[in-house]
Design an enzyme around this catalytic site. Structure first.
Site, mmCIF file in Angstrom:
data_model
loop_
_atom_site.group_PDB
_atom_site.id
_atom_site.type_symbol
_atom_site.label_atom_id
_atom_site.label_comp_id
_atom_site.label_asym_id
_atom_site.label_seq_id
_atom_site.Cartn_x
_atom_site.Cartn_y
_atom_site.Cartn_z
ATOM 1 C CE1 TYR A 54 -3.136 -2.940 0.113
ATOM 2 C CE2 TYR A 54 -3.805 -2.293 2.307
ATOM 3 C CZ TYR A 54 -3.944 -3.114 1.208
ATOM 4 O OH TYR A 54 -4.897 -4.105 1.214
ATOM 5 C CD GLU A 297 -23.722 7.541 4.593
ATOM 6 O OE1 GLU A 297 -22.813 7.512 3.761
ATOM 7 O OE2 GLU A 297 -24.833 8.036 4.384
HETATM 8 P P1 NDP Z 1 -14.866 0.085 0.035
HETATM 9 O O1 NDP Z 1 -15.338 -0.735 -1.092
HETATM 10 O O2 NDP Z 1 -15.795 0.247 1.183
HETATM 11 O O3 NDP Z 1 -14.426 1.508 -0.529
HETATM 12 C C1 NDP Z 1 -14.063 2.536 0.349
HETATM 13 C C2 NDP Z 1 -14.082 3.866 -0.397
HETATM 14 O O4 NDP Z 1 -15.421 4.184 -0.816
HETATM 15 C C3 NDP Z 1 -13.655 5.002 0.500
HETATM 16 O O5 NDP Z 1 -12.265 5.140 0.580
HETATM 17 C C4 NDP Z 1 -14.358 6.182 -0.152
HETATM 18 O O6 NDP Z 1 -13.620 6.542 -1.312
HETATM 19 C C5 NDP Z 1 -15.693 5.570 -0.568
HETATM 20 N N1 NDP Z 1 -16.685 5.628 0.523
HETATM 21 C C6 NDP Z 1 -16.685 4.925 1.685
HETATM 22 N N2 NDP Z 1 -17.767 5.211 2.420
HETATM 23 C C7 NDP Z 1 -18.480 6.119 1.731
HETATM 24 C C8 NDP Z 1 -19.701 6.786 1.981
HETATM 25 N N3 NDP Z 1 -20.401 6.541 3.102
HETATM 26 N N4 NDP Z 1 -20.153 7.662 1.049
HETATM 27 C C9 NDP Z 1 -19.451 7.891 -0.088
HETATM 28 N N5 NDP Z 1 -18.278 7.304 -0.384
HETATM 29 C C10 NDP Z 1 -17.791 6.396 0.513
HETATM 30 O O7 NDP Z 1 -13.552 -0.554 0.696
HETATM 31 P P2 NDP Z 1 -12.032 -0.563 0.169
HETATM 32 O O8 NDP Z 1 -11.956 -0.901 -1.261
HETATM 33 O O9 NDP Z 1 -11.368 0.681 0.636
HETATM 34 O O10 NDP Z 1 -11.470 -1.781 1.005
HETATM 35 C C11 NDP Z 1 -11.410 -1.701 2.424
HETATM 36 C C12 NDP Z 1 -10.100 -2.282 2.920
HETATM 37 O O11 NDP Z 1 -10.007 -3.648 2.509
HETATM 38 C C13 NDP Z 1 -8.826 -1.638 2.372
HETATM 39 O O12 NDP Z 1 -8.459 -0.474 3.039
HETATM 40 C C14 NDP Z 1 -7.817 -2.739 2.610
HETATM 41 O O13 NDP Z 1 -7.430 -2.762 3.959
HETATM 42 C C15 NDP Z 1 -8.638 -3.983 2.302
HETATM 43 N N6 NDP Z 1 -8.416 -4.430 0.901
HETATM 44 C C16 NDP Z 1 -7.753 -5.611 0.716
HETATM 45 C C17 NDP Z 1 -7.475 -6.068 -0.535
HETATM 46 C C18 NDP Z 1 -6.755 -7.347 -0.698
HETATM 47 O O14 NDP Z 1 -6.345 -7.682 -1.817
HETATM 48 N N7 NDP Z 1 -6.532 -8.093 0.356
HETATM 49 C C19 NDP Z 1 -7.875 -5.319 -1.747
HETATM 50 C C20 NDP Z 1 -8.608 -4.106 -1.452
HETATM 51 C C21 NDP Z 1 -8.886 -3.706 -0.171
HETATM 52 P P3 NDP Z 1 -13.561 8.033 -1.919
HETATM 53 O O15 NDP Z 1 -13.847 9.002 -0.829
HETATM 54 O O16 NDP Z 1 -12.217 8.127 -2.490
HETATM 55 O O17 NDP Z 1 -14.616 8.052 -2.975
#
Ligand code: NDP
Length: 321
Positions: A54, A297
């Site tokens: 990351y 939220e």
């Molecule tokens: P999500 O699918 O929940 O996406 C999160 C993103 O969505 C936020 O960073 C934000 O992005 C947007 N978001 C979140 N909540 C809201 C809301 N209430 N309203 C509007 N936009 C919102 O999860 P992630 O893809 O971030 O995955 C979570 C965790 O899982 C990662 O941090 C990591 O630790 C892990 N992960 C592991 C992987 C693996 O291969 N093992 C791969 C991917 C993730 P923005 O504000 O930029 O729009």
């Protein structure tokens, strides 16, 4: 907050946890990262997820600094890292993968960046076709015996490879994999619900599932284009934009979900997260957030999941079945 066991292990993780991918060391500054971790902790989150890859290790550095700065009690939270992709911008062969060498070097580097003496959870971020599974199992077992890791697991491994790792461990009396970290959301269910189905009882496997909002798609935020402050607007994540927005049928399903949430009178983000939590094989749902308001939220999912109204959930299930 409520807490769930990580598979059949004794480790209790918060049902919602918090990860640093795409945000820490990249999209959000240190001040904001500190606010996010503080808010997560204040709401009972006890698991913070990271990986060597990351932001080339920078996410772990920021998380380590922030946790130290907040003086969170070490016995009150869990922190993870993942090994495979490497932290170097252009990793050489020994700086990536799951060889005994890289597994050990990467663990030591993550401990330094995260400023801790052990990793509570350590994941093999992907399967490595160039390393025998047995070599990785021995390497993980050694880290546990050295006190550097408490629980090890996999991320996006095929069920057959997880089974092979467990078999090697059983044969040689080593510590086997405790958990898997798969993607799981309304738009991607097969691996968690079908492929891994036998492993929960067979191995006592726990899951720390990722992208409950499909990178934000299930909030409906991309319906009118990509907001300039969202992760998909970042040039280095152009590949992710193609993945998230590139499939018209998937976009349409996400649109139908957001419309249903409006009909049901709830916000789509917590509804999508609560849907993940309703699966008892999910040990913890990893949340991502670039702002504290998003995190707050999303935590409403905890109230929604307890909703006893079977008709309510039947409508959501009907949409994705
Ligand atoms: P999500 O699918 O929940 O996406 C999160 C993103 O969505 C936020 O960073 C934000 O992005 C947007 N978001 C979140 N909540 C809201 C809301 N209430 N309203 C509007 N936009 C919102 O999860 P992630 O893809 O971030 O995955 C979570 C965790 O899982 C990662 O941090 C990591 O630790 C892990 N992960 C592991 C992987 C693996 O291969 N093992 C791969 C991917 C993730 P923005 O504000 O930029 O729009």
């Amino acid at each position: 907050m409520h807490y769930r066991r990580l598979g059949t292990s004794g480790l209790q993780l918060s049902a919602l946890s918090f990860g640093a991918w795409a945000t820490f060391g990249r999209q959000v500054g240190r001040g904001q990262a500190r606010e996010l971790v503080a808010a997560a902790w204040d709401h009972g989150i006890n698991f913070f997820d990271n990986a060597e890859g990351y932001a080339n290790g920078e996410a772990e550095r920021v998380m380590g600094d922030v946790i130290a700065d907040l003086r969170l009690p070490r016995d009150g939270y869990c922190v993870s890292s993942k090994v495979f992709f490497g932290a170097a911008a252009d990793p050489r062969p020994t700086q990536k993968g799951l060889s005994r060498k890289h597994v050990r070097d990467a663990c030591d580097a993550a401990l330094q960046r995260l400023r801790v003496e052990h990793l509570d959870l350590y994941f093999c971020h992907r399967p490595d076709p160039d390393t025998p599974v047995a070599e990785t199992v021995w390497a993980m077992d050694a880290l546990i015996r050295q006190g550097k890791v408490l629980y090890w697991g996999t991320s996006e491994w095929p069920a057959a490879a997880i089974r092979e790792a467990a078999q090697v461990a059983r044969t040689h009396h080593l510590h086997g994999p405790t958990m898997e970290q798969p993607e799981y959301n309304l738009l991607r269910r097969e691996r968690v619900e079908l492929e891994y189905a036998p492993l929960y009882a067979e191995l006592g496997l726990g899951t720390t599932t990722w992208s409950p909002l499909a990178s934000g798609l299930l909030t409906g935020k991309y319906a009118g284009g990509v907001p300039a402050d969202s992760r998909l607007a970042q040039p280095e994540l152009a590949w992710l934009q193609r993945e998230v927005l590139g499939d018209a049928a998937r976009m349409a399903r996400a649109g139908r979900f957001v419309a249903l949430a409006a009909e049901l009178g709830v916000a789509p983000a917590p509804l999508a997260i609560a849907w993940c939590l309703r699966n008892p094989h999910v040990s913890t749902v990893l949340l991502g957030a670039s702002r504290v308001e998003q995190l707050v939220e999303n935590l409403q999912a905890l109230d929604l999941v307890a909703r006893p109204d079977a008709g309510f959930w039947a409508r959501v299930d009907a949409l994705v079945d």
